[in-house]
Structures are given as C-alpha cells and as structure tokens.
Scaffold this motif. Structure first.
Motif, PDB file in Angstrom:
ATOM      1  N   GLY A  50     -12.348  -8.600   6.286  1.00  8.75           N
ATOM      2  CA  GLY A  50     -13.254  -7.514   6.631  1.00  8.75           C
ATOM      3  C   GLY A  50     -14.719  -7.908   6.544  1.00  8.75           C
ATOM      4  N   TYR A  51     -15.036  -8.794   5.606  1.00  7.08           N
ATOM      5  CA  TYR A  51     -16.417  -9.241   5.456  1.00  7.08           C
ATOM      6  C   TYR A  51     -16.734 -10.448   6.339  1.00  7.08           C
ATOM      7  CZ  TYR A  51     -17.667  -6.113   1.664  1.00  7.08           C
ATOM      8  OH  TYR A  51     -17.976  -4.993   0.921  1.00  7.08           O
ATOM      9  N   GLY A  52     -15.765 -10.924   7.090  1.00 12.21           N
ATOM     10  CA  GLY A  52     -16.015 -12.010   8.030  1.00 12.21           C
ATOM     11  C   GLY A  52     -15.831 -13.410   7.471  1.00 12.21           C
ATOM     12  N   PHE A  53     -15.216 -13.542   6.307  1.00 12.56           N
ATOM     13  CA  PHE A  53     -14.948 -14.862   5.745  1.00 12.56           C
ATOM     14  C   PHE A  53     -13.593 -15.352   6.242  1.00 12.56           C
ATOM     15  CE2 PHE A  53     -17.712 -12.874   2.482  1.00 12.56           C
ATOM     16  CZ  PHE A  53     -18.784 -13.756   2.581  1.00 12.56           C
ATOM     17  N   GLY A  54     -13.577 -15.893   7.454  1.00 14.06           N
ATOM     18  CA  GLY A  54     -12.328 -16.289   8.100  1.00 14.06           C
ATOM     19  C   GLY A  54     -11.553 -17.356   7.353  1.00 14.06           C
ATOM     20  N   GLY A  55     -12.261 -18.361   6.830  1.00 11.73           N
ATOM     21  CA  GLY A  55     -11.595 -19.440   6.104  1.00 11.73           C
ATOM     22  C   GLY A  55     -10.892 -18.938   4.856  1.00 11.73           C
ATOM     23  N   TRP A  56     -11.596 -18.082   4.104  1.00 12.43           N
ATOM     24  CA  TRP A  56     -10.989 -17.522   2.898  1.00 12.43           C
ATOM     25  C   TRP A  56      -9.838 -16.586   3.230  1.00 12.43           C
ATOM     26  CZ3 TRP A  56     -11.420 -19.758  -1.473  1.00 12.43           C
ATOM     27  CH2 TRP A  56     -12.575 -20.454  -1.803  1.00 12.43           C
ATOM     28  N   ALA A  57      -9.947 -15.896   4.364  1.00 10.89           N
ATOM     29  CA  ALA A  57      -8.864 -14.997   4.776  1.00 10.89           C
ATOM     30  C   ALA A  57      -7.601 -15.790   5.086  1.00 10.89           C
ATOM     31  CB  ALA A  57      -9.287 -14.171   5.983  1.00 10.89           C
ATOM     32  N   VAL A  58      -7.755 -16.937   5.720  1.00 11.33           N
ATOM     33  CA  VAL A  58      -6.587 -17.773   6.028  1.00 11.33           C
ATOM     34  C   VAL A  58      -5.970 -18.326   4.742  1.00 11.33           C
ATOM     35  CG1 VAL A  58      -5.851 -19.930   7.117  1.00 11.33           C
ATOM     36  CG2 VAL A  58      -7.361 -18.364   8.342  1.00 11.33           C
ATOM     37  N   ILE A  59      -6.814 -18.813   3.848  1.00 12.42           N
ATOM     38  CA  ILE A  59      -6.309 -19.350   2.569  1.00 12.42           C
ATOM     39  C   ILE A  59      -5.610 -18.250   1.778  1.00 12.42           C
ATOM     40  CG2 ILE A  59      -7.023 -20.275   0.322  1.00 12.42           C
ATOM     41  CD1 ILE A  59      -9.269 -21.763   1.872  1.00 12.42           C
ATOM     42  N   GLY A  60      -6.226 -17.091   1.710  1.00 11.93           N
ATOM     43  CA  GLY A  60      -5.610 -15.961   0.997  1.00 11.93           C
ATOM     44  C   GLY A  60      -4.324 -15.503   1.645  1.00 11.93           C
ATOM     45  N   GLY A  61      -4.286 -15.506   2.968  1.00  7.18           N
ATOM     46  CA  GLY A  61      -3.070 -15.111   3.682  1.00  7.18           C
ATOM     47  C   GLY A  61      -1.909 -16.042   3.412  1.00  7.18           C
ATOM     48  N   VAL A  62      -2.190 -17.341   3.427  1.00 13.89           N
ATOM     49  CA  VAL A  62      -1.136 -18.329   3.149  1.00 13.89           C
ATOM     50  C   VAL A  62      -0.645 -18.186   1.709  1.00 13.89           C
ATOM     51  CG1 VAL A  62      -0.672 -20.806   2.923  1.00 13.89           C
ATOM     52  CG2 VAL A  62      -1.906 -19.948   4.918  1.00 13.89           C
ATOM     53  N   ALA A  63      -1.587 -18.030   0.771  1.00 11.22           N
ATOM     54  CA  ALA A  63      -1.200 -17.871  -0.636  1.00 11.22           C
ATOM     55  C   ALA A  63      -0.423 -16.569  -0.839  1.00 11.22           C
ATOM     56  CB  ALA A  63      -2.439 -17.899  -1.524  1.00 11.22           C
ATOM     57  N   CYS A  64      -0.828 -15.512  -0.135  1.00  9.53           N
ATOM     58  CA  CYS A  64      -0.143 -14.220  -0.230  1.00  9.53           C
ATOM     59  C   CYS A  64       1.305 -14.334   0.226  1.00  9.53           C
ATOM     60  CB  CYS A  64      -0.880 -13.189   0.609  1.00  9.53           C
ATOM     61  SG  CYS A  64      -0.031 -11.616   0.774  1.00  9.53           S
ATOM     62  N   VAL A  65       1.501 -14.934   1.384  1.00  9.43           N
ATOM     63  CA  VAL A  65       2.863 -15.094   1.915  1.00  9.43           C
ATOM     64  C   VAL A  65       3.706 -15.963   0.985  1.00  9.43           C
ATOM     65  CG1 VAL A  65       4.193 -16.087   3.817  1.00  9.43           C
ATOM     66  CG2 VAL A  65       2.211 -14.645   4.298  1.00  9.43           C
ATOM     67  N   ALA A  66       3.114 -17.046   0.470  1.00  9.66           N
ATOM     68  CA  ALA A  66       3.854 -17.937  -0.427  1.00  9.66           C
ATOM     69  C   ALA A  66       4.283 -17.206  -1.704  1.00  9.66           C
ATOM     70  CB  ALA A  66       3.005 -19.159  -0.766  1.00  9.66           C
ATOM     71  N   CYS A  67       3.382 -16.443  -2.292  1.00  9.59           N
ATOM     72  CA  CYS A  67       3.712 -15.707  -3.526  1.00  9.59           C
ATOM     73  C   CYS A  67       4.771 -14.639  -3.276  1.00  9.59           C
ATOM     74  CB  CYS A  67       2.464 -15.075  -4.120  1.00  9.59           C
ATOM     75  SG  CYS A  67       1.378 -16.251  -4.938  1.00  9.59           S
ATOM     76  N   LEU A  68       4.622 -13.903  -2.181  1.00  9.09           N
ATOM     77  CA  LEU A  68       5.601 -12.856  -1.894  1.00  9.09           C
ATOM     78  C   LEU A  68       6.985 -13.438  -1.615  1.00  9.09           C
ATOM     79  CD1 LEU A  68       3.512 -10.365   0.272  1.00  9.09           C
ATOM     80  CD2 LEU A  68       4.309 -10.052  -2.062  1.00  9.09           C
ATOM     81  N   LEU A  69       7.045 -14.523  -0.859  1.00  3.99           N
ATOM     82  CA  LEU A  69       8.345 -15.139  -0.572  1.00  3.99           C
ATOM     83  C   LEU A  69       8.976 -15.737  -1.825  1.00  3.99           C
ATOM     84  CD1 LEU A  69       7.729 -16.875   2.878  1.00  3.99           C
ATOM     85  CD2 LEU A  69       9.076 -14.823   2.406  1.00  3.99           C
ATOM     86  N   ALA A  70       8.174 -16.441  -2.623  1.00  2.00           N
ATOM     87  CA  ALA A  70       8.712 -17.054  -3.846  1.00  2.00           C
ATOM     88  C   ALA A  70       9.156 -15.971  -4.838  1.00  2.00           C
ATOM     89  CB  ALA A  70       7.657 -17.957  -4.480  1.00  2.00           C
TER      90      ALA A  70
END
Length: 86
Positions: A50-70
């Motif tokens: 939402g704040y336009g930090f695309g790189g952090w959004a991608v890193i957070g998205g990958v970490a989010c998916v990994a944590c939820l799946l694990a």
C-alpha cells in the motif's frame, strides 16, 4: 430418541476427547505459531504494498506463504499422528 449426553464424546466427528485439546497439545504449537506469524506477515505485506514498497511486499509475500504452508503442514501432520494412534 438420541440423548446428547449418551453420545459424549462424539467419536464419529472428533478424534479428541474435548474441545480445545489440540491447543493443549504442545506438539501443535509450532504450527499454530507459524500460522500466526504468516497472518502477521500478510498484514505487513499489504501495508508495504500500500505504501509502494514493492521489494518489501514481494519479500513479505514469499515469507507469508512459506509460514502459512509450513504451519498448516505441521498442524495437519500432528492431526494425522493423533488420528493414527486411535
């Protein structure tokens, strides 16, 4: 007529003797914690996007998916382990 107190605990629909026992089982805690971290990361990811930090959004998205799946995998594995004991 079927009386509810006669069918306690309901073995046909649950593998645990009482509600909340899966939280009392400490082997579920790592999975539940990972799911909680994944949900927190989802909020962080959406905020970063939402704040336009695309790189952090991608890193957070990958970490989010990994944590939820694990976390989900750990909870399901423990559920199957308990069910196999019965």
């Amino acid at each position: 007529m079927n009386q509810p107190d006669r069918d306690f605990p309901d073995e046909s629909r649950t593998i645990r003797p009482h509600a909340g026992e899966s939280i009392e089982d400490t082997r579920n805690w790592p999975g539940l914690i990972l799911i909680g971290v994944g949900l927190a990361l989802l909020g962080i990811t959406l905020t970063a996007a939402g704040y336009g930090f695309g790189g952090w959004a991608v890193i957070g998205g990958v970490a989010c998916v990994a944590c939820l799946l694990a976390g989900t995998a750990l909870v399901v594995a423990e559920h199957r382990r308990v069910k196999a004991q019965k």
